[in-house]
Design a protein around this motif. Structure first.
Motif, PDB file in Angstrom:
ATOM      1  N   LEU A 165       0.751  -1.172  -0.098  1.00  0.00           N
ATOM      2  CA  LEU A 165      -0.004   0.106   0.088  1.00  0.00           C
ATOM      3  C   LEU A 165       0.727   1.083  -0.178  1.00  0.00           C
ATOM      4  CD1 LEU A 165      -2.765  -1.089   2.497  1.00  0.00           C
ATOM      5  CD2 LEU A 165      -3.013  -0.889   0.191  1.00  0.00           C
ATOM      6  N   ALA A 166       2.076   1.243   0.545  1.00  0.00           N
ATOM      7  CA  ALA A 166       2.946   2.238   0.523  1.00  0.00           C
ATOM      8  C   ALA A 166       3.895   2.540  -0.567  1.00  0.00           C
ATOM      9  CB  ALA A 166       3.612   2.355   1.924  1.00  0.00           C
ATOM     10  N   HIS A 167       3.998   1.462  -1.498  1.00  0.00           N
ATOM     11  CA  HIS A 167       4.865   1.264  -2.797  1.00  0.00           C
ATOM     12  C   HIS A 167       4.694   3.032  -3.384  1.00  0.00           C
ATOM     13  CE1 HIS A 167       6.609   0.542  -6.428  1.00  0.00           C
ATOM     14  NE2 HIS A 167       7.531  -0.464  -6.036  1.00  0.00           N
ATOM     15  N   PRO A 168       5.846   3.674  -3.733  1.00  0.00           N
ATOM     16  CA  PRO A 168       5.695   4.829  -4.111  1.00  0.00           C
ATOM     17  C   PRO A 168       5.012   4.734  -5.437  1.00  0.00           C
ATOM     18  CG  PRO A 168       7.985   3.910  -4.373  1.00  0.00           C
ATOM     19  CD  PRO A 168       7.306   3.213  -3.433  1.00  0.00           C
ATOM     20  N   HIS A 169       4.905   3.879  -6.351  1.00  0.00           N
ATOM     21  CA  HIS A 169       4.249   3.928  -7.323  1.00  0.00           C
ATOM     22  C   HIS A 169       2.666   3.214  -7.475  1.00  0.00           C
ATOM     23  CE1 HIS A 169       8.455   3.952  -9.600  1.00  0.00           C
ATOM     24  NE2 HIS A 169       8.149   5.036  -9.019  1.00  0.00           N
ATOM     25  N   GLY A 170       2.500   2.886  -6.215  1.00  0.00           N
ATOM     26  CA  GLY A 170       1.222   2.584  -5.973  1.00  0.00           C
ATOM     27  C   GLY A 170       0.929   0.913  -5.715  1.00  0.00           C
ATOM     28  N   PRO A 171      -0.342   0.380  -5.124  1.00  0.00           N
ATOM     29  CA  PRO A 171      -0.507  -0.710  -4.814  1.00  0.00           C
ATOM     30  C   PRO A 171       0.101  -1.569  -6.081  1.00  0.00           C
ATOM     31  CG  PRO A 171      -2.163   0.525  -3.885  1.00  0.00           C
ATOM     32  CD  PRO A 171      -1.585   1.356  -5.079  1.00  0.00           C
ATOM     33  N   ALA A 172      -0.487  -1.706  -6.880  1.00  0.00           N
ATOM     34  CA  ALA A 172      -0.370  -2.397  -8.167  1.00  0.00           C
ATOM     35  C   ALA A 172       1.490  -2.761  -8.194  1.00  0.00           C
ATOM     36  CB  ALA A 172      -0.755  -1.900  -9.427  1.00  0.00           C
ATOM     37  N   ALA A 173       2.101  -1.540  -8.307  1.00  0.00           N
ATOM     38  CA  ALA A 173       3.313  -1.695  -8.173  1.00  0.00           C
ATOM     39  C   ALA A 173       3.930  -2.289  -7.104  1.00  0.00           C
ATOM     40  CB  ALA A 173       4.164  -0.230  -8.630  1.00  0.00           C
ATOM     41  N   GLY A 174       3.298  -2.229  -5.992  1.00  0.00           N
ATOM     42  CA  GLY A 174       3.773  -3.092  -4.755  1.00  0.00           C
ATOM     43  C   GLY A 174       3.784  -4.340  -5.033  1.00  0.00           C
ATOM     44  N   VAL A 175       2.372  -4.930  -5.519  1.00  0.00           N
ATOM     45  CA  VAL A 175       2.262  -6.439  -5.812  1.00  0.00           C
ATOM     46  C   VAL A 175       3.214  -6.610  -6.990  1.00  0.00           C
ATOM     47  CG1 VAL A 175       0.848  -7.888  -6.761  1.00  0.00           C
ATOM     48  CG2 VAL A 175      -0.259  -6.290  -5.263  1.00  0.00           C
ATOM     49  N   ALA A 176       3.423  -6.022  -7.838  1.00  0.00           N
ATOM     50  CA  ALA A 176       4.584  -6.171  -9.096  1.00  0.00           C
ATOM     51  C   ALA A 176       5.841  -6.600  -8.471  1.00  0.00           C
ATOM     52  CB  ALA A 176       4.434  -5.304 -10.093  1.00  0.00           C
ATOM     53  N   SER A 177       6.001  -5.678  -7.484  1.00  0.00           N
ATOM     54  CA  SER A 177       7.621  -5.859  -6.686  1.00  0.00           C
ATOM     55  C   SER A 177       7.659  -7.012  -6.122  1.00  0.00           C
ATOM     56  CB  SER A 177       7.552  -4.666  -5.721  1.00  0.00           C
ATOM     57  OG  SER A 177       7.009  -4.832  -4.511  1.00  0.00           O
ATOM     58  N   LEU A 178       6.654  -7.745  -5.558  1.00  0.00           N
ATOM     59  CA  LEU A 178       6.727  -9.031  -4.999  1.00  0.00           C
ATOM     60  C   LEU A 178       6.888  -9.892  -6.077  1.00  0.00           C
ATOM     61  CD1 LEU A 178       3.925  -8.922  -2.367  1.00  0.00           C
ATOM     62  CD2 LEU A 178       6.265  -8.282  -2.087  1.00  0.00           C
ATOM     63  N   HIS A 179       6.217 -10.195  -7.107  1.00  0.00           N
ATOM     64  CA  HIS A 179       6.415 -10.978  -8.259  1.00  0.00           C
ATOM     65  C   HIS A 179       7.762 -10.859  -8.841  1.00  0.00           C
ATOM     66  CE1 HIS A 179       2.462 -12.663  -8.704  1.00  0.00           C
ATOM     67  NE2 HIS A 179       1.906 -11.276  -8.223  1.00  0.00           N
ATOM     68  N   GLU A 180       8.159  -9.608  -9.021  1.00  0.00           N
ATOM     69  CA  GLU A 180       9.405  -9.436  -9.681  1.00  0.00           C
ATOM     70  C   GLU A 180      10.776 -10.038  -8.674  1.00  0.00           C
ATOM     71  OE1 GLU A 180       8.609  -5.457 -12.071  1.00  0.00           O
ATOM     72  OE2 GLU A 180       9.933  -5.348 -10.513  1.00  0.00           O
ATOM     73  N   ALA A 181      10.377  -9.622  -7.557  1.00  0.00           N
ATOM     74  CA  ALA A 181      11.415 -10.135  -6.554  1.00  0.00           C
ATOM     75  C   ALA A 181      11.158 -11.866  -6.636  1.00  0.00           C
ATOM     76  CB  ALA A 181      10.963  -9.832  -4.871  1.00  0.00           C
ATOM     77  N   TYR A 182      10.186 -12.355  -6.265  1.00  0.00           N
ATOM     78  CA  TYR A 182      10.030 -13.870  -6.554  1.00  0.00           C
ATOM     79  C   TYR A 182      10.879 -14.348  -7.895  1.00  0.00           C
ATOM     80  CZ  TYR A 182       8.641 -18.555  -6.623  1.00  0.00           C
ATOM     81  OH  TYR A 182       8.803 -20.030  -6.429  1.00  0.00           O
ATOM     82  N   ASP A 183      10.710 -13.632  -8.954  1.00  0.00           N
ATOM     83  CA  ASP A 183      11.341 -14.314  -9.933  1.00  0.00           C
ATOM     84  C   ASP A 183      12.748 -14.276 -10.258  1.00  0.00           C
ATOM     85  OD1 ASP A 183       8.585 -14.819 -11.128  1.00  0.00           O
ATOM     86  OD2 ASP A 183       8.307 -12.730 -12.393  1.00  0.00           O
ATOM     87  N   ALA A 184      12.927 -13.090  -9.693  1.00  0.00           N
ATOM     88  CA  ALA A 184      14.490 -12.912  -9.528  1.00  0.00           C
ATOM     89  C   ALA A 184      15.335 -13.971  -8.459  1.00  0.00           C
ATOM     90  CB  ALA A 184      14.929 -11.522  -9.102  1.00  0.00           C
ATOM     91  N   LEU A 185      14.736 -14.124  -7.490  1.00  0.00           N
ATOM     92  CA  LEU A 185      15.317 -15.192  -6.544  1.00  0.00           C
ATOM     93  C   LEU A 185      15.048 -16.523  -7.090  1.00  0.00           C
ATOM     94  CD1 LEU A 185      13.635 -13.621  -3.270  1.00  0.00           C
ATOM     95  CD2 LEU A 185      15.969 -13.553  -3.734  1.00  0.00           C
ATOM     96  N   SER A 186      13.835 -16.773  -7.947  1.00  0.00           N
ATOM     97  CA  SER A 186      14.244 -18.205  -8.373  1.00  0.00           C
ATOM     98  C   SER A 186      15.011 -18.164  -9.368  1.00  0.00           C
ATOM     99  CB  SER A 186      12.559 -18.174  -8.836  1.00  0.00           C
ATOM    100  OG  SER A 186      11.592 -18.238  -7.917  1.00  0.00           O
ATOM    101  N   ALA A 187      15.482 -17.226 -10.060  1.00  0.00           N
ATOM    102  CA  ALA A 187      16.625 -17.351 -10.980  1.00  0.00           C
ATOM    103  C   ALA A 187      17.911 -17.331 -10.500  1.00  0.00           C
ATOM    104  CB  ALA A 187      16.433 -16.242 -12.215  1.00  0.00           C
ATOM    105  N   GLY A 188      18.031 -17.375  -8.997  1.00  0.00           N
ATOM    106  CA  GLY A 188      19.061 -17.088  -8.564  1.00  0.00           C
ATOM    107  C   GLY A 188      19.999 -15.625  -8.587  1.00  0.00           C
ATOM    108  N   GLU A 189      19.213 -14.856  -8.731  1.00  0.00           N
ATOM    109  CA  GLU A 189      19.811 -13.378  -8.854  1.00  0.00           C
ATOM    110  C   GLU A 189      19.750 -12.763  -7.490  1.00  0.00           C
ATOM    111  OE1 GLU A 189      18.177 -10.943 -12.218  1.00  0.00           O
ATOM    112  OE2 GLU A 189      17.153 -12.880 -13.111  1.00  0.00           O
ATOM    113  N   ASP A 190      20.734 -12.031  -7.268  1.00  0.00           N
ATOM    114  CA  ASP A 190      20.506 -11.115  -6.082  1.00  0.00           C
ATOM    115  C   ASP A 190      19.845  -9.938  -6.450  1.00  0.00           C
ATOM    116  OD1 ASP A 190      22.092  -8.433  -4.972  1.00  0.00           O
ATOM    117  OD2 ASP A 190      22.051  -9.887  -3.610  1.00  0.00           O
TER     118      ASP A 190
END
Length: 420
Positions: free
Chosen positions: A374-399
């Motif tokens: 809810l406090a993501h600077p680009h809005g809640p949709a970007a907040g949810v997107a940040s979680l998916h992006e983090a999971y995709d990166a971690l799943s790929a072994g990326e820092d």
């Protein structure tokens, strides 16, 4: 003979072996003296058995006061020990409150004890089978949401309490549009005068259904129905009648019997909130550790269990959260298909997802972010997107720091929350 085994951390200035024997007697067939009718045959059938006492050494001073010790005197240095006691199932039957009374009960009040903590329970498979399984659990929750192979991303209604039903429904609509999988009420918002459930549930479910018509995705909403038992049944029926799939209850204040009754009444997923658990657990040698606590409430049939979060606002260490998550994801007895979904919360955001995945040992977890969405600077949709992006990166072994270049929502989250 079938037996439930309980593990304790004991502190006492008396010989630990003697106190362990007292514990076994107090919680089964015995008392401080042998009584009429306490035959050898009865004792053989019903007496609890001390399986082991592991001395952990002396400590400088007792953790808790005891008027009994003040009267009698302490016969020796204060020692701690690991104690394991087996209780015959025949003493208990299929009776969850009596199981809790047997493995805890008066033990905390024994005069010889200056510290006692119930650490874990081990259940025989046939005894576990006498209690309900989760109605939804991990598999049913995932099927309801259509989420496979990744964490379930959720959030919490904020402000905690004070919003009117139409305002809550509007917020839910925004969160559904943002792409969350799961939304829950706060533990202090159950059936308040300003937003009673009979007004709130229809409006919120209408918002969820309209969002589903647009996106094709059904969001799970955990309505807080914490109340007295008959009211909880009515509230659960209201949620079901309006197409809801989940209810939430404050476990400690509804109690084991209330949760059993709710489970028997509804097939909806039950989201178990553990608020107040710190009163049972925070003292190192008093109360109940999470592995024992979650076993009791899982026998009541919950589907999700709160485990707090790593690096959040609460007192739990990373080891505490890991122990809690792994306990939820382990069967209560050999062969039991009864895993429940660990629900991470408390100050979580994209940057803490990796620690949650490590704690759970995989993606079977619910990851709830309030401010992280809810406090993501680009809005809640970007907040949810940040979680998916983090999971995709971690799943790929990326820092995550390296992954930010190609993942804008994650980059903004790292910039905003990374210094907290």
């Amino acid at each position: 003979m079938e037996r439930v085994t309980a593990d304790y951390l004991l502190e006492t200035p008396f010989p630990p072996e003697d106190v362990a024997a007292m514990m076994a007697g107090e919680q089964s067939s015995g008392t401080f003296v042998r009584v009429a009718g306490e035959t050898d045959e009865l004792r053989a059938r019903s007496a609890a058995q001390v399986l082991s006492v592991e001395d952990m050494g002396e400590i400088p001073a007792p953790s808790l006061a005891s008027a009994y010790i003040d009267r009698k005197g302490a016969p020796g240095p204060v020692r701690r020990a690991r104690v394991r006691i087996a209780f015959p199932v025949g003493n208990i039957g299929r009776n969850l409150p009596t199981l809790a009374a047997t493995v805890s009960g008066n033990l905390y009040d024994l005069g010889e004890v200056t510290g006692l903590k119930l650490m874990s329970l081990t259940l025989p498979p046939a005894y576990r089978a006498r209690y309900p399984l989760p109605a939804q659990g991990i598999t049913g929750t995932r099927e309801s949401l259509g989420t496979e192979g990744r964490p379930i991303f959720g959030t919490i209604i904020k402000p905690n309490v004070g919003l009117r039903p139409v305002e809550i429904a509007a917020l839910v609509a925004d969160l559904c549009a943002a792409g969350v999988d799961f939304i829950k009420d706060d533990e202090v918002c159950a059936n308040p005068d300003i937003a009673p459930l009979n007004e709130r549930v229809p409006l919120v479910m209408d918002a969820i259904k309209r969002a589903e018509d647009t996106s094709g995705r059904r969001v799970m909403m955990a309505f807080n129905i914490t109340d007295e038992t008959d009211a909880m049944r009515r509230h659960a029926d209201l949620v079901a009648e309006n197409g809801g799939t989940c209810v939430m209850a404050s476990l400690n204040w509804c109690g084991l019997s209330g949760m059993e009754t709710l489970r028997a009444h509804t097939p909806l997923a039950i989201h178990g909130h553990r608020n107040g658990f710190g009163a049972m657990n925070r003292h190192p040698v008093l109360g109940m550790a999470f592995p024992a606590y979650q076993a009791l409430y899982r026998l009541a049939g919950v589907d999700h269990m709160h485990v707090h979060g790593i690096g959040g606002k609460f007192v739990d260490s990373a080891d505490d959260v890991t122990e809690a998550a792994r306990a939820c994801l382990a069967p209560l007895a050999e062969g039991a298909d009864d895993r429940v979904l660990p629900a991470f919360s408390s100050g979580q955001w994209a940057g803490t997802l990796g620690s949650a995945l490590e704690a759970a040992g995989g993606a079977d977890l619910m990851f709830m972010c309030g401010g992280g969405i809810l406090a993501h600077p680009h809005g809640p949709a970007a907040g949810v997107a940040s979680l998916h992006e983090a999971y995709d990166a971690l799943s790929a072994g990326e820092d995550l720091s390296a992954a930010r270049a190609s993942r804008p929502a994650l980059a903004a989250a790292l910039d905003t929350f990374g210094q907290r």
